[in-house]
Write an enzyme that holds these catalytic residues in place. Structure first.
Site, mmCIF file in Angstrom:
data_model
loop_
_atom_site.group_PDB
_atom_site.id
_atom_site.type_symbol
_atom_site.label_atom_id
_atom_site.label_comp_id
_atom_site.label_asym_id
_atom_site.label_seq_id
_atom_site.Cartn_x
_atom_site.Cartn_y
_atom_site.Cartn_z
ATOM 1 N N HIS E 19 27.350 -5.623 77.708
ATOM 2 C CA HIS E 19 27.383 -6.990 77.167
ATOM 3 C C HIS E 19 26.160 -7.208 76.265
ATOM 4 O O HIS E 19 25.239 -6.405 76.220
ATOM 5 C CB HIS E 19 27.452 -8.050 78.282
ATOM 6 N N CYS E 38 17.858 -8.708 76.142
ATOM 7 C CA CYS E 38 19.285 -8.858 76.483
ATOM 8 C C CYS E 38 20.109 -9.202 75.247
ATOM 9 O O CYS E 38 21.336 -9.221 75.307
ATOM 10 C CB CYS E 38 19.473 -9.940 77.543
ATOM 11 N N HIS E 44 23.830 -3.672 75.852
ATOM 12 C CA HIS E 44 23.287 -2.854 76.935
ATOM 13 C C HIS E 44 24.297 -3.023 78.068
ATOM 14 O O HIS E 44 25.398 -3.529 77.829
ATOM 15 C CB HIS E 44 21.868 -3.323 77.317
ATOM 16 N N HIS E 46 25.392 -2.971 82.641
ATOM 17 C CA HIS E 46 25.022 -3.140 84.051
ATOM 18 C C HIS E 46 26.080 -2.543 84.973
ATOM 19 O O HIS E 46 27.248 -2.447 84.607
ATOM 20 C CB HIS E 46 24.889 -4.640 84.391
ATOM 21 N N ASP E 84 36.145 -3.873 84.167
ATOM 22 C CA ASP E 84 35.495 -2.600 84.487
ATOM 23 C C ASP E 84 35.531 -1.637 83.301
ATOM 24 O O ASP E 84 36.583 -1.426 82.698
ATOM 25 C CB ASP E 84 36.187 -1.941 85.690
ATOM 26 N N HIS E 85 34.360 -1.064 82.990
ATOM 27 C CA HIS E 85 34.226 -0.118 81.880
ATOM 28 C C HIS E 85 34.658 -0.753 80.556
ATOM 29 O O HIS E 85 35.260 -0.110 79.706
ATOM 30 C CB HIS E 85 34.983 1.199 82.154
ATOM 31 N N GLU E 129 23.839 -8.770 89.001
ATOM 32 C CA GLU E 129 23.694 -8.086 87.713
ATOM 33 C C GLU E 129 22.766 -6.887 87.907
ATOM 34 O O GLU E 129 22.969 -5.817 87.332
ATOM 35 C CB GLU E 129 23.132 -9.057 86.683
#
Lengths: 139, 139, 139, 139, 139, 139
Positions: E19, E38, E44, E46, E84-85, E129
């Site tokens: 994100h 961020c 980047h 998480h 996800d991913h 996070e």
């Protein structure tokens, strides 16, 4: 999206400190009977994990309740600078006469942070003395 | 410092047990449809982590809500002595007929501890069956 | 970049099982003297965490030692399908007569996986019976 | 099944202690330059996690390398009884003149345990001062 | 045993996503001043841990509040399949214009799950996070 | 006390990054067949935990193998400054053409740190991509 909601945001920080549990007017025997090995006169210590919870409405534009960098800086300047790598009994005014039990430490930290956090936010503080012993003060 | 405040104190304990989930009057097919592999007739088992939360006012002199050594001893004598290294279905009267789901176990443990903890304190119990599956009963 | 190097890659999986530790020819007293409450005749259980370590040269093109999806599938099909939600003593041929200590379980799992993993790779297996008790077999 | 193999078995224990890092002949400035806030004269403290690894052949009958109850008892009697809830600098002969760095503590614990563990076993000791700072001495 | 009680049951799931935090109308300088690193334009990521809490009365027969297999399937199909991913900003409609802060993500997940979970149950969602930064939305 | 011994000291650090796994010359189908959802064109991300192990003789006077503050500073300046809150594929020269698998990342980090750490010390690096998937490169 309207943001009529309250979200809690948590930040975990860490400090290491020595302490001794005892009531000043008591004999060593009385203190040992109540506090056990935590009353060892030469102190012992802990890795304290501190979790600070702030609850409020996220800002409609940024999506932040509070900037975690700001919250982390407050905790570091107001709490860790006082307590990290210190002897709580000898090196701090907060515990000069107040017994540094986890219950009292979490309360003291709450009071410190409550003055730094905007009153529109709710505040709660959790303190881990060990993985198995911890306390929480919701104000 | 006056202590007009309520602090929660938590103690984590641990036990290992075998169990099987099933409803006695049901066929194996019915039980398997509801409980899946947790209904294996020969039992399976878990490392249960138990977190007991006691909420009250810290004593003005000692700074303790409750002595964690005392709380730990109560949990060990009243809960772990019954359930640790046991087959919950076969070795305990509590689950002789009650299905030992996490929900039922946490309720039974709460009821046992509630009788041991001074009524001036609030009590809540959390039980981890695995890191990913856990339950909480606040009374 | 030439890849003349050996890297270890680890995959953690999980299973829950019941077991009882005992030597068949011994009396209950002998078994209890050696295995303590782990010898409870009606079984107890654990959440086992399994960490499989495979060591080899990463493929120059993909950068993978071994595809973790493949490794995970092997562990699930060859190990978890046998042991997850089972009674190790009663439901498995591997521990029908072999005492299911952590040492024996980790050895059995190593032998199963060794046949599935290309001999060009080194293999090592670690098994956590609890957070505080664990074993490792490097082959 | 013949057991011509060596398996490692690990036991994790825990102690809480206060300490101060400093070289006796140095000035406060020299000590602070080297040890930073770890040199605070009034001590600070840690929750130390200790992981003891014993490697040997499992007994063909019991399936045990070493009984973990016995190993745990040795660690408690020989290590924890000395160091738990103590000030390492003031309360122990081991660190009366030896600087209690993690490196020195893990070495001292190894030497204590090496005398208690059968020489047919290999021994390795890991010590966590915090989650992020830890040491290991394999002998 | 009558079951006049409400028990909470928790399921932890996991997803990995990229994100970037930014307000579309702002300059890079404004975004960097508010969101720091961020706001890196190339994203980047998480490992997000998601904990879903459902509160209700256990069924008198099964002892289940809700079958955790069913709850896990709902989370996987309704939440993980979306996120996800994925790149939350580019790959999802939910965050096409909404800033993917933890506060906004947890709210979006709550709203998705609230439509899937029987209204007789209370719902609360917590999102990690990182280990040190997390949020909770209790509805 | 003479210090003829070698002790390992570990420091854990943390970074968050986005990445995509793919081989440039391959079709999307080939990449998806090998890397699955890790090949999502818009990237996904991870919280990477990095554990750096340095082995050597503790200094006879200070009791330090290496000052952990110095080691932490090296890791932050040489590794985290490059990779934290970055897109590994787009924002770093190291992974401009090298596929950022965990195996390749750990090797790259090892090579960076090997140039910063005194050759008298052994070095090993472990990288956690998730709690369940991790790699280690011992040099």
């Amino acid at each position: 999206m309207t943001m009529e909601r309250r979200v809690s945001i948590f930040r975990k920080e860490h400090f290491n400190a020595a302490h001794r549990l005892f009531v000043p007017g008591w004999t060593d025997e009385q203190n040992f009977a109540t506090f056990g090995k935590c009353s060892n006169p030469h102190y012992h210590g802990h890795n304290y994990d501190l979790v600070v919870k702030v609850t409020g409405e996220p800002d409609a534009r940024t999506g932040y309740v509070i900037n975690l960098s700001d919250l982390s800086a407050i905790i570091q300047q107001q709490v860790l600078a006082k307590f990290d790598h210190k002897n709580l009994n000898l090196d701090t005014k907060e515990f000069a006469t107040l017994n540094p039990t986890a219950e009292n430490i979490v309360y003291v930290i709450y009071e410190i942070l409550r003055q730094q956090i905007d009153p529109k936010f709710d505040l709660s503080v959790r303190l881990y003395e060990t993985d198995r012993n911890f306390v929480e003060y919701p104000g």
